[in-house]
Scaffold this motif. Structure first.
Motif, mmCIF file in Angstrom:
data_model
loop_
_atom_site.group_PDB
_atom_site.id
_atom_site.type_symbol
_atom_site.label_atom_id
_atom_site.label_comp_id
_atom_site.label_asym_id
_atom_site.label_seq_id
_atom_site.Cartn_x
_atom_site.Cartn_y
_atom_site.Cartn_z
ATOM 1 N N PRO A 106 0.816 -1.226 0.000
ATOM 2 C CA PRO A 106 0.000 0.000 0.000
ATOM 3 C C PRO A 106 0.851 1.279 0.000
ATOM 4 O O PRO A 106 0.491 2.267 -0.638
ATOM 5 C CB PRO A 106 -0.817 -0.099 1.284
ATOM 6 N N PHE A 107 1.990 1.225 0.683
ATOM 7 C CA PHE A 107 2.866 2.395 0.716
ATOM 8 C C PHE A 107 3.551 2.605 -0.630
ATOM 9 O O PHE A 107 3.748 3.734 -1.069
ATOM 10 C CB PHE A 107 3.892 2.255 1.844
ATOM 11 N N PHE A 108 3.917 1.501 -1.286
ATOM 12 C CA PHE A 108 4.497 1.616 -2.631
ATOM 13 C C PHE A 108 3.484 2.249 -3.581
ATOM 14 O O PHE A 108 3.834 3.129 -4.375
ATOM 15 C CB PHE A 108 4.935 0.245 -3.164
ATOM 16 N N ARG A 109 2.232 1.814 -3.496
ATOM 17 C CA ARG A 109 1.196 2.367 -4.379
ATOM 18 C C ARG A 109 0.976 3.853 -4.112
ATOM 19 O O ARG A 109 0.790 4.638 -5.045
ATOM 20 C CB ARG A 109 -0.096 1.575 -4.238
ATOM 21 N N LYS A 110 1.008 4.247 -2.847
ATOM 22 C CA LYS A 110 0.885 5.676 -2.518
ATOM 23 C C LYS A 110 2.088 6.449 -3.048
ATOM 24 O O LYS A 110 1.946 7.548 -3.579
ATOM 25 C CB LYS A 110 0.778 5.875 -0.998
ATOM 26 N N ALA A 111 3.265 5.871 -2.888
ATOM 27 C CA ALA A 111 4.486 6.518 -3.391
ATOM 28 C C ALA A 111 4.413 6.674 -4.905
ATOM 29 O O ALA A 111 4.786 7.732 -5.451
ATOM 30 C CB ALA A 111 5.719 5.714 -2.994
ATOM 31 N N GLN A 112 3.927 5.650 -5.571
ATOM 32 C CA GLN A 112 3.823 5.712 -7.029
ATOM 33 C C GLN A 112 2.828 6.780 -7.456
ATOM 34 O O GLN A 112 3.087 7.541 -8.382
ATOM 35 C CB GLN A 112 3.437 4.346 -7.607
ATOM 36 N N ALA A 113 1.696 6.865 -6.785
ATOM 37 C CA ALA A 113 0.703 7.897 -7.101
ATOM 38 C C ALA A 113 1.283 9.290 -6.868
ATOM 39 O O ALA A 113 1.071 10.206 -7.680
ATOM 40 C CB ALA A 113 -0.558 7.699 -6.265
ATOM 41 N N ASN A 114 2.031 9.463 -5.779
ATOM 42 C CA ASN A 114 2.656 10.758 -5.505
ATOM 43 C C ASN A 114 3.758 11.066 -6.509
ATOM 44 O O ASN A 114 3.940 12.222 -6.905
ATOM 45 C CB ASN A 114 3.183 10.811 -4.075
ATOM 46 N N TRP A 115 4.489 10.034 -6.927
ATOM 47 C CA TRP A 115 5.513 10.244 -7.957
ATOM 48 C C TRP A 115 4.860 10.724 -9.246
ATOM 49 O O TRP A 115 5.378 11.639 -9.898
ATOM 50 C CB TRP A 115 6.304 8.942 -8.209
ATOM 51 N N GLU A 116 3.716 10.122 -9.628
ATOM 52 C CA GLU A 116 3.016 10.552 -10.835
ATOM 53 C C GLU A 116 2.587 12.011 -10.734
ATOM 54 O O GLU A 116 2.701 12.763 -11.702
ATOM 55 C CB GLU A 116 1.808 9.662 -11.107
ATOM 56 N N LEU A 117 2.096 12.416 -9.567
ATOM 57 C CA LEU A 117 1.732 13.824 -9.372
ATOM 58 C C LEU A 117 2.949 14.726 -9.514
ATOM 59 O O LEU A 117 2.875 15.791 -10.141
ATOM 60 C CB LEU A 117 1.103 14.028 -7.986
ATOM 61 N N TYR A 118 4.057 14.305 -8.924
ATOM 62 C CA TYR A 118 5.307 15.072 -9.045
ATOM 63 C C TYR A 118 5.696 15.231 -10.509
ATOM 64 O O TYR A 118 5.957 16.329 -10.984
ATOM 65 C CB TYR A 118 6.443 14.375 -8.273
ATOM 66 N N ARG A 119 5.734 14.103 -11.237
ATOM 67 C CA ARG A 119 6.136 14.144 -12.645
ATOM 68 C C ARG A 119 5.207 15.049 -13.446
ATOM 69 O O ARG A 119 5.657 15.943 -14.163
ATOM 70 C CB ARG A 119 6.100 12.731 -13.237
ATOM 71 N N ASP A 120 3.902 14.829 -13.312
ATOM 72 C CA ASP A 120 2.933 15.607 -14.086
ATOM 73 C C ASP A 120 3.048 17.092 -13.777
ATOM 74 O O ASP A 120 3.118 17.926 -14.689
ATOM 75 C CB ASP A 120 1.512 15.134 -13.803
ATOM 76 N N ASN A 121 3.080 17.437 -12.496
ATOM 77 C CA ASN A 121 3.143 18.851 -12.122
ATOM 78 C C ASN A 121 4.457 19.490 -12.546
ATOM 79 O O ASN A 121 4.480 20.655 -12.959
ATOM 80 C CB ASN A 121 2.915 19.017 -10.621
ATOM 81 N N ASN A 122 5.538 18.753 -12.442
ATOM 82 C CA ASN A 122 6.834 19.271 -12.873
ATOM 83 C C ASN A 122 6.810 19.583 -14.371
ATOM 84 O O ASN A 122 7.248 20.660 -14.794
ATOM 85 C CB ASN A 122 7.934 18.256 -12.550
ATOM 86 N N CYS A 123 6.289 18.664 -15.160
ATOM 87 C CA CYS A 123 6.264 18.862 -16.612
ATOM 88 C C CYS A 123 5.248 19.923 -17.025
ATOM 89 O O CYS A 123 5.514 20.703 -17.940
ATOM 90 C CB CYS A 123 6.016 17.533 -17.323
ATOM 91 N N TYR A 124 4.094 19.981 -16.360
ATOM 92 C CA TYR A 124 3.139 21.057 -16.654
ATOM 93 C C TYR A 124 3.747 22.414 -16.304
ATOM 94 O O TYR A 124 3.574 23.385 -17.034
ATOM 95 C CB TYR A 124 1.826 20.859 -15.898
ATOM 96 N N SER A 125 4.457 22.482 -15.208
ATOM 97 C CA SER A 125 5.111 23.731 -14.823
ATOM 98 C C SER A 125 6.093 24.171 -15.905
ATOM 99 O O SER A 125 6.120 25.334 -16.295
ATOM 100 C CB SER A 125 5.845 23.551 -13.491
ATOM 101 N N ASP A 126 6.879 23.229 -16.395
ATOM 102 C CA ASP A 126 7.841 23.543 -17.458
ATOM 103 C C ASP A 126 7.152 24.052 -18.714
ATOM 104 O O ASP A 126 7.546 25.044 -19.297
ATOM 105 C CB ASP A 126 8.675 22.309 -17.825
#
Length: 162
Positions: A106-126
């Motif tokens: 469950p923690f890996f899945r949460k980490a993965q979901a948060n990583w996706e948010l990080y990636r998406d927001n980072n690229c949208y910001s760029d």
């Protein structure tokens, strides 16, 4: 007659401006709603598309479709790796559960979901920081690919330190 032509011209400009503002270059972009690159390269297999994308002097739409194609390959590889990691964690959780240990999956899945948010927001910001530009979506897909490949590398070689 001159007045009718002027009014028509003004209406045409207004309609054109309204259309332009609704294009992907003039509004928010949701990559999850983008048509797959295979739609752009209809009738071509992956090898043909990969070969095409290596050409020089591609147009903007070709460059964007090629950048999206590279992202789609990267996310496909990452998703396959995630399935492997989840199976390993599931087996480990089962074994560790017999000793009363908490589950890791469950923690890996949460980490993965948060990583996706990080990636998406980072690229949208760029992409939004450069404003309206025809190449900004190429940069977006390149950003998504780069960060996705980094995550794939983290999950493939987790014990390697920099």
């Amino acid at each position: 007659m001159m007045r009718a032509t002027s009014v028509f011209f003004v209406l045409l400009l207004v309609a054109n401006a309204a259309y332009a503002s609704s294009s992907i270059y003039g509004s928010e972009f949701d990559y999850k709603k983008a048509k797959p690159a295979s739609t752009y390269f209809s009738g071509k297999n992956r090898q043909h598309v990969a070969s095409f994308c290596k050409k020089e002097m591609l147009g903007t739409m070709d460059l964007s479709a090629c950048a999206q194609f590279r992202y789609e390959l990267a996310i496909e590889a990452l998703n396959k790796r995630i399935q492997v990691v989840e199976k390993i964690l599931e087996a480990d959780d089962k074994d560790n559960g017999t000793y009363g240990e908490p589950a890791a999956l469950p923690f890996f899945r949460k980490a993965q979901a948060n990583w996706e948010l990080y990636r998406d927001n980072n690229c949208y910001s760029d992409v939004y920081s450069v404003g309206q530009a025809s190449l900004r979506f190429i940069d977006f897909w390149d950003c998504m690919t780069r960060i996705t490949k980094q995550r794939l590398d983290e999950l493939t070689n987790p014990s390697q330190d920099d």
